[in-house]
Design a protein around this motif. Structure first.
Motif, mmCIF file in Angstrom:
data_model
loop_
_atom_site.group_PDB
_atom_site.id
_atom_site.type_symbol
_atom_site.label_atom_id
_atom_site.label_comp_id
_atom_site.label_asym_id
_atom_site.label_seq_id
_atom_site.Cartn_x
_atom_site.Cartn_y
_atom_site.Cartn_z
ATOM 1 N N UNK A 316 15.440 -13.833 -2.693
ATOM 2 C CA UNK A 316 17.027 -14.190 -1.945
ATOM 3 C C UNK A 316 18.143 -14.770 -2.679
ATOM 4 N N UNK A 317 19.496 -14.181 -2.654
ATOM 5 C CA UNK A 317 20.473 -14.580 -3.572
ATOM 6 C C UNK A 317 20.112 -15.867 -3.925
ATOM 7 N N UNK A 318 20.799 -16.834 -2.715
ATOM 8 C CA UNK A 318 20.685 -18.033 -2.935
ATOM 9 C C UNK A 318 19.313 -19.032 -3.763
ATOM 10 N N UNK A 319 17.962 -18.509 -3.109
ATOM 11 C CA UNK A 319 17.262 -19.074 -3.790
ATOM 12 C C UNK A 319 17.357 -18.754 -5.513
ATOM 13 N N UNK A 320 17.787 -17.175 -6.240
ATOM 14 C CA UNK A 320 17.641 -17.264 -7.234
ATOM 15 C C UNK A 320 18.660 -17.679 -8.058
ATOM 16 N N UNK A 321 19.466 -18.362 -7.625
ATOM 17 C CA UNK A 321 20.801 -18.819 -8.059
ATOM 18 C C UNK A 321 20.267 -20.478 -8.291
ATOM 19 N N UNK A 322 19.186 -20.488 -7.246
ATOM 20 C CA UNK A 322 19.012 -21.997 -7.374
ATOM 21 C C UNK A 322 17.628 -22.025 -8.808
ATOM 22 N N UNK A 323 16.767 -20.772 -8.914
ATOM 23 C CA UNK A 323 16.207 -20.859 -9.651
ATOM 24 C C UNK A 323 16.362 -20.511 -11.422
ATOM 25 N N UNK A 324 17.632 -20.070 -11.655
ATOM 26 C CA UNK A 324 18.761 -20.438 -12.346
ATOM 27 C C UNK A 324 19.539 -21.151 -12.292
ATOM 28 N N UNK A 325 19.323 -22.486 -12.200
ATOM 29 C CA UNK A 325 19.989 -23.575 -12.441
ATOM 30 C C UNK A 325 21.615 -22.666 -12.194
#
Lengths: 349, 349
Positions: A316-325
């Motif tokens: 999901x978009x937010x988790x993906x960005x969270x993973x990428x920092x």
């Protein structure tokens, strides 16, 4: 605060009863504090005061072994979006302004929102079909909180809430169901009609209409005033097993009558996830849905269901960005998501 | 007789010049025997006699190091379909009745059809862009045959043929081009218009119109009467390099401007081939086309181009049944094809 939570949480572990079809059981109670105006009419200083004192009282109420409290103004928009994707706070709470917070049990089974639509929104979220365990847990939490907070309550109407649709029990029970076979055979409409007759509502994963993302449907009660909490709970707990049976029968028929066709569908979805270089979150949900059914039916054995559930969340978009920092725009996300899924699946092979 | 031929043949080896775009160069000459009626008016005994004597004369004419001759009435429909899929005989010859045959060089570079539309149809088929080599080869074959067969020839019109569209040189030159980037960017129509202006014709792999299976297009001359053989050959040999350049430029632009998008397309096609459990031959051609371009552009490096070319041929209905040693109905073929492709790709990994 996100890093203080379990990476996936209990409800996506896929360990609960009937979890091939029932993703989660959720109960929430709407509560307000006596002597304070509802949030639609509250003054800023009262709102702040509520956020602070409720945060403190929840912290010491002993509602969970461990509890993390966050004032949401002190979190980033991305962190809040992650909490939405985990179904731990509502979209409204994430995007609202003013003092507001959430208390979270690290596995995500319990979340207590402060200053959402009501002063308190208590939510219990459990993996699979667990109406009784969820009810037991949330009742205990509710009792503990009531020892420290005086609820707005009318002997005639029950719990008073900001919106009249919640008055009475303030309770909403919902179960998230994975119904790919009913969607595939275009029988999902039958569920819609049947469910409406017993005054239950159906919505998609993120509140969509008839075509739900990833074939996920939420069944919940519509009525909060009149029946008791136990009656509301029983209506759902008695009805959902019929839907489970319906979905299982259709899956069995599909397997018996066209096993290769079903395998084709499931494996093509797997192939897309393995090979795509650009993929939207909607497309990912659709393919993961087919793969999830494939794994549950034993058509795919190279990945565990926990990995599929994990992918549902982490793509999901937010988790993906969270993973990428860092923040990513849509094309970056589509590329990044494809890469993440590809590596994850390759690592399982 | 199929098992006496090379499994794949020269034209699908992908070794000729410009073979990233030019699949094959084909020249055919239509010839008839003096003193015999055209096949539209021939009597059955004359037809038999022609088949027998032409078969004998071709065999001893020294037109190839090795030559296999088959009376097509002594072959199975499946064998004939295989020859069609290899472009060694025409569909018409495969399905015709009466005495007819074909002489084949084992690598498929030369085939001589007896009693097709004309008494003799000589075809040379070579890998890649080889107009001169093909012309040299077919001229030599033609001369050798003429030593043993008196051709129907008019000093005024040239070679006489059953259908007036072939009179004169009796020659058709065609090149099979793989133009996925022009199709993808919807610029293929431009080729159609440009080619028509120089009196060349465009058709699909198996003679379709604007949407060709697998993005394969045949460019061929329309005029046989008037220009000399050399002029016909030069028209095509000079024009095709412009199309090659056009396709290459578009591929380069795609790579430069949207490499990930192109990789996505190519790898998704690969994923479908790897994972599908049911697949039609049309769908297979489409995916193989994308994969072929991917391999030629270095986007996919795990399989050689020869394997892709081989799959183009062996997944066609007749070859698939030939591989299985029995007839298969359409659903069986789709399942069998998917399994064959899957195993072949897995074996290359």
């Amino acid at each position: 605060m996100i890093d203080e939570l379990d990476p996936i949480g209990e409800w996506l572990s896929g360990t609960g009863p009937e979890s091939d079809i029932v993703i989660s059981t959720r109960i929430r109670l709407a509560r307000n504090v006596a002597g304070y105006p509802f949030l639609t009419r509250i003054k800023e200083d009262q709102r702040s005061h509520l956020e602070r004192t409720l945060g403190e009282r929840i912290a010491v109420a002993g509602v969970a072994d461990r509890l993390i409290y966050a004032n949401l103004n002190k979190t980033t928009p991305l962190e809040r979006e992650c909490l939405v994707e985990r179904h731990l706070i509502s979209k409204d709470l994430a995007s609202a302004r003013g003092e507001r917070g959430v208390a979270l049990e690290p596995r995500g089974t319990l979340s207590i929102m402060v200053n959402e639509e009501d002063h308190l929104r208590i939510q219990v979220l459990r993996s699979g079909f667990q109406p009784d365990a969820a009810w037991e847990q949330i009742s205990a939490v509710d009792r503990r909180l009531e020892e420290r907070v005086e609820y707005a309550f009318s002997p005639r109407f029950g719990y008073l809430t900001s919106c009249p649709t919640n008055v009475g029990t303030g309770m909403r029970v919902s179960m998230m169901l994975h119904l790919p076979a009913l969607v595939m055979t275009k029988q999902i409409e039958k569920v819609f009609h049947a469910v409406a007759k017993v005054s239950l509502a159906v919505r998609g994963f993120y509140g969509e209409g008839t075509h739900a993302l990833g074939d996920f449907y939420q069944i919940s009660n519509q009525v909060t005033l009149g029946p008791s909490e136990e009656q509301i709970l029983r209506t759902i707990a008695d009805y959902v097993p019929q839907i489970i049976k319906f979905e299982r029968n259709v899956r069995e028929t599909l397997i018996n009558e066209n096993r290769v066709g079903l395998e084709d569908r499931v494996w093509r979805a797997f192939g897309m996830l393995e090979r795509a270089r650009l993929i939207t979150s909607e497309e990912t949900l659709d393919y993961l849905s087919a793969v999830r059914m494939g794994v549950n039916l034993g058509l795919i054995d190279r990945i565990p269901i926990s990995a599929v559930n994990e992918l549902f969340l982490l793509t999901q978009p937010a988790h993906l960005q969270q993973l990428n920092g860092r923040e990513l725009d849509t094309p970056e996300r589509d590329e990044n998501r494809a890469e993440y899924v590809r590596r994850r699946l390759a690592s399982l092979n």
